[in-house]
Design a protein around this motif. Sequence first.
Motif, PDB file in Angstrom:
ATOM      1  N   HIS A   3     -37.682  31.453  17.535  1.00 18.72           N
ATOM      2  CA  HIS A   3     -38.255  32.604  18.245  1.00 18.72           C
ATOM      3  C   HIS A   3     -38.623  32.131  19.647  1.00 18.72           C
ATOM      4  O   HIS A   3     -39.612  31.415  19.834  1.00 18.72           O
ATOM      5  N   GLU A  33     -34.381  34.884  17.731  1.00 24.25           N
ATOM      6  CA  GLU A  33     -35.163  36.046  18.164  1.00 24.25           C
ATOM      7  C   GLU A  33     -35.685  35.794  19.581  1.00 24.25           C
ATOM      8  O   GLU A  33     -36.211  34.716  19.872  1.00 24.25           O
ATOM      9  N   TYR A  52     -38.306  37.088  22.554  1.00 28.32           N
ATOM     10  CA  TYR A  52     -39.457  37.938  22.868  1.00 28.32           C
ATOM     11  C   TYR A  52     -39.579  38.122  24.383  1.00 28.32           C
ATOM     12  O   TYR A  52     -39.473  37.175  25.157  1.00 28.32           O
ATOM     13  N   GLU A  89     -42.240  38.822  26.577  1.00 27.19           N
ATOM     14  CA  GLU A  89     -43.705  38.913  26.572  1.00 27.19           C
ATOM     15  C   GLU A  89     -44.184  39.943  27.587  1.00 27.19           C
ATOM     16  O   GLU A  89     -43.669  40.039  28.701  1.00 27.19           O
ATOM     17  N   ASN A 105     -37.599  41.138  20.270  1.00 24.50           N
ATOM     18  CA  ASN A 105     -39.016  41.405  20.075  1.00 24.50           C
ATOM     19  C   ASN A 105     -39.570  42.055  21.340  1.00 24.50           C
ATOM     20  O   ASN A 105     -39.500  41.487  22.422  1.00 24.50           O
ATOM     21  N   PRO A 137     -42.866  43.070  22.625  1.00 26.53           N
ATOM     22  CA  PRO A 137     -44.317  43.005  22.367  1.00 26.53           C
ATOM     23  C   PRO A 137     -45.146  43.881  23.309  1.00 26.53           C
ATOM     24  O   PRO A 137     -44.919  43.901  24.515  1.00 26.53           O
ATOM     25  N   THR A 196     -48.083  43.096  24.312  1.00 22.34           N
ATOM     26  CA  THR A 196     -48.899  41.885  24.269  1.00 22.34           C
ATOM     27  C   THR A 196     -50.371  42.141  24.526  1.00 22.34           C
ATOM     28  O   THR A 196     -51.241  41.474  23.952  1.00 22.34           O
ATOM     29  N   HIS A 229     -44.023  44.168  18.080  1.00 21.79           N
ATOM     30  CA  HIS A 229     -45.098  43.171  18.005  1.00 21.79           C
ATOM     31  C   HIS A 229     -46.254  43.734  18.822  1.00 21.79           C
ATOM     32  O   HIS A 229     -46.269  43.631  20.055  1.00 21.79           O
ATOM     33  N   GLU A 256     -43.769  43.030  13.344  1.00 20.48           N
ATOM     34  CA  GLU A 256     -44.455  41.745  13.330  1.00 20.48           C
ATOM     35  C   GLU A 256     -45.943  42.015  13.128  1.00 20.48           C
ATOM     36  O   GLU A 256     -46.546  42.798  13.870  1.00 20.48           O
TER      37      GLU A 256
END
Length: 389
Positions: free
Chosen positions: A98, A138, A140, A142, A168, A170, A172, A203, A227
Amino acid sequence: MSKDKVQIFDTTLRDGEQVPGCKLDAEQKLVIAERLDYLGVDIIEAGFPVSSPGDFKSVTEISKLVKNATVCGLTRAVRKDIEVAAEALKYAKRARIHTGIGTSDSHIKYKFNSNKDAIIERAIDAVSYAKTFVEDVEFYAEDAGRTDNEFLARVCEAVVKAGATVLNIPDTTGYCLPDEYGAKMKYLRENVTGIHKAVLSCHCHNDLGLATANSIAGVINGARQIECTINGIGERAGNTSLEEVVMILRQHPSLNLDTNINSKLLFDTSQMVSQKMGMMVQPNKAIVGANAFAHSSGIHQDGVIKNRETYEIIDPADVGVNESSIVLTARSGRAALAYRAKLVGFELTKLQLDEVYQEFLKFADEHKEISDQDIPKIIEASNITIESI
């Protein structure tokens, strides 16, 4: 019509463990990982291997232990991180790396002192390098929640082309509203070339109390991975709660979405994680809180005693709770008192109940809650003649 599967990516052992005071030792992590595997979690994010020798060891041992779930290790978009994660995951039956990087203007400017083109190049390099070690990568993005959709789509398209199997997205900082987060997923699904080659993942953080709502909005709009953590633990206000999203999908069959989670294990798993992490579950926590199936209002108690579904949309047994609780307080009515009295061996007639109830109210005004041991004392103080059953 068969239901679409939403994969559950559990990050209790990585994001959840970042909570101050929640440090787990290797043995505790193994116990929790084994339970998550038994629970039916699809992916277990076991840790951030490069962060410490202890985390590297834990990810390695979890990789050896887990029989069914994919084991995942987190990295930054840094080659050394990726190499260490690959080494830690080498024993896993199914391994996932990830990796990712911040994509919002704030992260690009202040965190990386970089520009959008350079961020895309770093993202491509990280995914391509991870792909030399494992098939399942995966990515992400962010702070995707605060990332411009057009740029986010450019990043996603580039990493899918580089071999990412999961994207992903997110939230965040927990900033998005559900309609915004759902619209972001829809935009990516409709504007990223090659999106069919990857699974979109939610996420979400809970800074505004919207993590669960945002994750559900995400899957309604095409994401097929959530997630989450047991009890919603995680940094700051926490992460999406596993037990909440699982039961929302199960209680709303019209969504045509479900998970592989054995919901009857949810309560016990919640208690285990709470005990090992030293993090109390708030009593009013949805699904697994001590009061989730407890009733103290007389009106509610009367309804539940007559038919559980009048005030409960979930059968407690479906999440591993033995039964609903009828809690006696000053707000309780005659039906609840008669019900609890019968449970401890006293069958009250209507006239007897009227007498006992008056004494009960006096007692209840002086005590926070009435226990089973208090009921015989209340009956005795009411001066009625009664034989226990």
